[in-house]
Design a protein around this motif. Sequence first.
Motif, PDB file in Angstrom:
ATOM      1  N   GLY A 196      11.763  46.202 108.147  1.00  0.00           N
ATOM      2  CA  GLY A 196      12.062  47.210 109.379  1.00  0.00           C
ATOM      3  C   GLY A 196      13.532  47.704 109.069  1.00  0.00           C
ATOM      4  N   PRO A 197      13.740  49.012 109.868  1.00  0.00           N
ATOM      5  CA  PRO A 197      15.053  49.537 109.568  1.00  0.00           C
ATOM      6  C   PRO A 197      16.046  48.608 110.071  1.00  0.00           C
ATOM      7  CG  PRO A 197      13.816  50.420 111.491  1.00  0.00           C
ATOM      8  CD  PRO A 197      12.779  49.335 110.919  1.00  0.00           C
ATOM      9  N   THR A 198      17.374  48.607 109.642  1.00  0.00           N
ATOM     10  CA  THR A 198      18.187  47.515 109.941  1.00  0.00           C
ATOM     11  C   THR A 198      19.366  48.183 110.768  1.00  0.00           C
ATOM     12  OG1 THR A 198      19.581  48.388 107.930  1.00  0.00           O
ATOM     13  CG2 THR A 198      18.028  46.517 107.951  1.00  0.00           C
ATOM     14  N   GLY A 199      19.276  49.428 110.983  1.00  0.00           N
ATOM     15  CA  GLY A 199      20.447  50.235 111.840  1.00  0.00           C
ATOM     16  C   GLY A 199      20.208  51.314 112.314  1.00  0.00           C
ATOM     17  N   GLN A 200      18.794  51.857 112.293  1.00  0.00           N
ATOM     18  CA  GLN A 200      18.338  53.185 112.533  1.00  0.00           C
ATOM     19  C   GLN A 200      17.647  53.485 113.758  1.00  0.00           C
ATOM     20  OE1 GLN A 200      16.976  55.665 109.214  1.00  0.00           O
ATOM     21  NE2 GLN A 200      15.089  55.391 110.462  1.00  0.00           N
ATOM     22  N   VAL A 201      18.245  54.349 114.846  1.00  0.00           N
ATOM     23  CA  VAL A 201      17.712  54.409 116.065  1.00  0.00           C
ATOM     24  C   VAL A 201      16.374  55.331 115.965  1.00  0.00           C
ATOM     25  CG1 VAL A 201      17.936  55.043 118.358  1.00  0.00           C
ATOM     26  CG2 VAL A 201      19.801  53.967 117.062  1.00  0.00           C
ATOM     27  N   GLY A 252      24.248  63.287 115.216  1.00  0.00           N
ATOM     28  CA  GLY A 252      23.124  62.874 115.926  1.00  0.00           C
ATOM     29  C   GLY A 252      21.932  62.519 114.933  1.00  0.00           C
ATOM     30  N   LEU A 253      22.232  62.071 113.694  1.00  0.00           N
ATOM     31  CA  LEU A 253      21.078  61.978 112.713  1.00  0.00           C
ATOM     32  C   LEU A 253      21.062  60.565 112.524  1.00  0.00           C
ATOM     33  CD1 LEU A 253      22.570  64.806 109.989  1.00  0.00           C
ATOM     34  CD2 LEU A 253      20.485  64.967 111.581  1.00  0.00           C
ATOM     35  N   PRO A 254      19.744  60.379 112.163  1.00  0.00           N
ATOM     36  CA  PRO A 254      19.039  58.733 111.846  1.00  0.00           C
ATOM     37  C   PRO A 254      19.965  58.211 110.494  1.00  0.00           C
ATOM     38  CG  PRO A 254      17.670  60.231 111.145  1.00  0.00           C
ATOM     39  CD  PRO A 254      18.404  61.293 111.789  1.00  0.00           C
ATOM     40  N   VAL A 255      20.518  57.185 110.675  1.00  0.00           N
ATOM     41  CA  VAL A 255      21.182  56.474 109.655  1.00  0.00           C
ATOM     42  C   VAL A 255      21.479  55.078 110.071  1.00  0.00           C
ATOM     43  CG1 VAL A 255      22.427  58.285 108.242  1.00  0.00           C
ATOM     44  CG2 VAL A 255      23.864  56.915 109.979  1.00  0.00           C
ATOM     45  N   ALA A 256      21.391  54.155 108.923  1.00  0.00           N
ATOM     46  CA  ALA A 256      21.546  52.773 109.182  1.00  0.00           C
ATOM     47  C   ALA A 256      23.086  52.403 109.372  1.00  0.00           C
ATOM     48  CB  ALA A 256      21.178  51.852 108.139  1.00  0.00           C
ATOM     49  N   ALA A 298      23.940  65.145 101.138  1.00  0.00           N
ATOM     50  CA  ALA A 298      24.103  65.294  99.914  1.00  0.00           C
ATOM     51  C   ALA A 298      25.191  64.067  99.536  1.00  0.00           C
ATOM     52  CB  ALA A 298      24.639  66.634  99.386  1.00  0.00           C
ATOM     53  N   MET A 299      26.296  63.967 100.586  1.00  0.00           N
ATOM     54  CA  MET A 299      27.285  62.857 100.061  1.00  0.00           C
ATOM     55  C   MET A 299      26.720  61.583 100.294  1.00  0.00           C
ATOM     56  SD  MET A 299      30.820  64.707 101.620  1.00  0.00           S
ATOM     57  CE  MET A 299      31.760  63.233 101.303  1.00  0.00           C
ATOM     58  N   LEU A 300      26.094  61.383 101.247  1.00  0.00           N
ATOM     59  CA  LEU A 300      25.098  60.030 101.312  1.00  0.00           C
ATOM     60  C   LEU A 300      24.194  59.739 100.249  1.00  0.00           C
ATOM     61  CD1 LEU A 300      24.751  60.030 105.261  1.00  0.00           C
ATOM     62  CD2 LEU A 300      25.931  58.345 103.855  1.00  0.00           C
ATOM     63  N   GLY A 301      23.928  60.842  99.341  1.00  0.00           N
ATOM     64  CA  GLY A 301      23.025  60.538  98.043  1.00  0.00           C
ATOM     65  C   GLY A 301      23.767  59.173  97.234  1.00  0.00           C
ATOM     66  N   ARG A 302      25.044  58.975  97.563  1.00  0.00           N
ATOM     67  CA  ARG A 302      25.685  58.098  96.435  1.00  0.00           C
ATOM     68  C   ARG A 302      25.142  56.481  97.241  1.00  0.00           C
ATOM     69  NH1 ARG A 302      30.362  58.523  93.503  1.00  0.00           N
ATOM     70  NH2 ARG A 302      31.323  60.600  93.353  1.00  0.00           N
ATOM     71  N   TRP A 303      24.745  56.681  98.436  1.00  0.00           N
ATOM     72  CA  TRP A 303      24.643  55.233  99.022  1.00  0.00           C
ATOM     73  C   TRP A 303      23.282  55.124  99.715  1.00  0.00           C
ATOM     74  CZ3 TRP A 303      29.051  53.512  97.513  1.00  0.00           C
ATOM     75  CH2 TRP A 303      29.998  54.232  97.520  1.00  0.00           C
ATOM     76  N   LEU A 304      22.296  56.059  99.914  1.00  0.00           N
ATOM     77  CA  LEU A 304      20.988  55.863 100.475  1.00  0.00           C
ATOM     78  C   LEU A 304      19.726  55.887  99.505  1.00  0.00           C
ATOM     79  CD1 LEU A 304      21.153  58.283 103.602  1.00  0.00           C
ATOM     80  CD2 LEU A 304      21.988  56.033 103.284  1.00  0.00           C
ATOM     81  N   SER A 305      18.781  55.051  99.635  1.00  0.00           N
ATOM     82  CA  SER A 305      17.669  54.961  98.947  1.00  0.00           C
ATOM     83  C   SER A 305      17.106  56.441  99.149  1.00  0.00           C
ATOM     84  CB  SER A 305      16.993  54.090  99.373  1.00  0.00           C
ATOM     85  OG  SER A 305      16.178  54.119 100.735  1.00  0.00           O
ATOM     86  N   LEU A 306      15.949  56.748  98.276  1.00  0.00           N
ATOM     87  CA  LEU A 306      15.131  57.883  98.168  1.00  0.00           C
ATOM     88  C   LEU A 306      14.330  57.939  99.648  1.00  0.00           C
ATOM     89  CD1 LEU A 306      13.612  60.186  96.901  1.00  0.00           C
ATOM     90  CD2 LEU A 306      11.864  58.543  96.221  1.00  0.00           C
ATOM     91  N   GLU A 307      13.929  56.884 100.111  1.00  0.00           N
ATOM     92  CA  GLU A 307      13.272  56.952 101.518  1.00  0.00           C
ATOM     93  C   GLU A 307      14.164  57.352 102.408  1.00  0.00           C
ATOM     94  OE1 GLU A 307      11.724  53.626 104.303  1.00  0.00           O
ATOM     95  OE2 GLU A 307       9.954  54.134 102.939  1.00  0.00           O
ATOM     96  N   GLU A 308      15.426  56.938 102.415  1.00  0.00           N
ATOM     97  CA  GLU A 308      16.546  57.209 103.543  1.00  0.00           C
ATOM     98  C   GLU A 308      16.867  58.648 103.557  1.00  0.00           C
ATOM     99  OE1 GLU A 308      18.792  52.841 104.144  1.00  0.00           O
ATOM    100  OE2 GLU A 308      18.950  53.831 102.326  1.00  0.00           O
TER     101      GLU A 308
END
Length: 278
Positions: free
Chosen positions: A5-10, A55-59, A110-120
């Motif tokens: 499950g998501p670890t930190g996403q509301v 207000g965007l969904p991130v872990a 785009a900057m989060l592309g360094r850290w997030l998975s494809l699904e995220e």
Amino acid sequence: MSQPGPTGQVSAGHASAAHPLARRRAEHLERARLYSLIASDGAFFCGRTAAVILGLPVALKPAQDLEVGRLYPARAPRARSIRGVQARPALVTLQSTAGLRTTSPSTTWAMLGRWLSLEELVVLGDAIVNDSRFGRDAPTALDAAANAPGRPRARLLREALSLVRVGSASPPETQLRLALRAARLPEPELDVDVRDASGGLLGRSELAYPESRVAIEYESDHHRVDQRQWNRDIEKYQAYAESGWRIIRVTAAMLYTNRDEMVRQVADALAVAGRPAR
């Protein structure tokens, strides 16, 4: 195929301020507000911190470091509990969000592309293009951000962008759609109006296969604890069934820990309808 499950996403089912993930976001936002009072000239919030402010969904991990940037040639901020970023001006668009200086939604993605998975990245992209605050040009802005010359991980961003869809109303719905794709099932349509034989509207389903008369409903906690919503759901599902539709009800447990069963149910429903599942 089981997924954690998501670890930190509301998500839609975890929007209550009392939920620990919502509290984590609120605490992160408050820390950002306090830091903004002492931030150096030219500093701006980026990465996960910008996403929270927008207000965007991130872990978020507990006590997640604030992500703060400055434009080259200025040095990245350095302080305890701060992850400083030095960014190239050509790759960054800035704005004011709730009184705080942040990267724009497309730059944040785009900057989060360094850290997030494809699904995220797809979840985040869906949230951006489906948020009316960001305007109809949001898909174009994401495309420009992904294809900016020199963008790190541009190939991953372009792949994610190819999977972003207008009409996905929540992170779980995006994850559900991606899970069906990963299982090589046909991609469902989004926001489908379901009607009876006379054209009367029976309801709207977030994901559905209209030709096969198969609707997929994600059951968040809200559907379970809100009595009025629960009653509406029962009435809607009964009307669907009487009109020849099959309903696949997906819970968080199915989506995050038992995806094989979810995929099996959808595949079986499509097979009964005479549509090739793969």
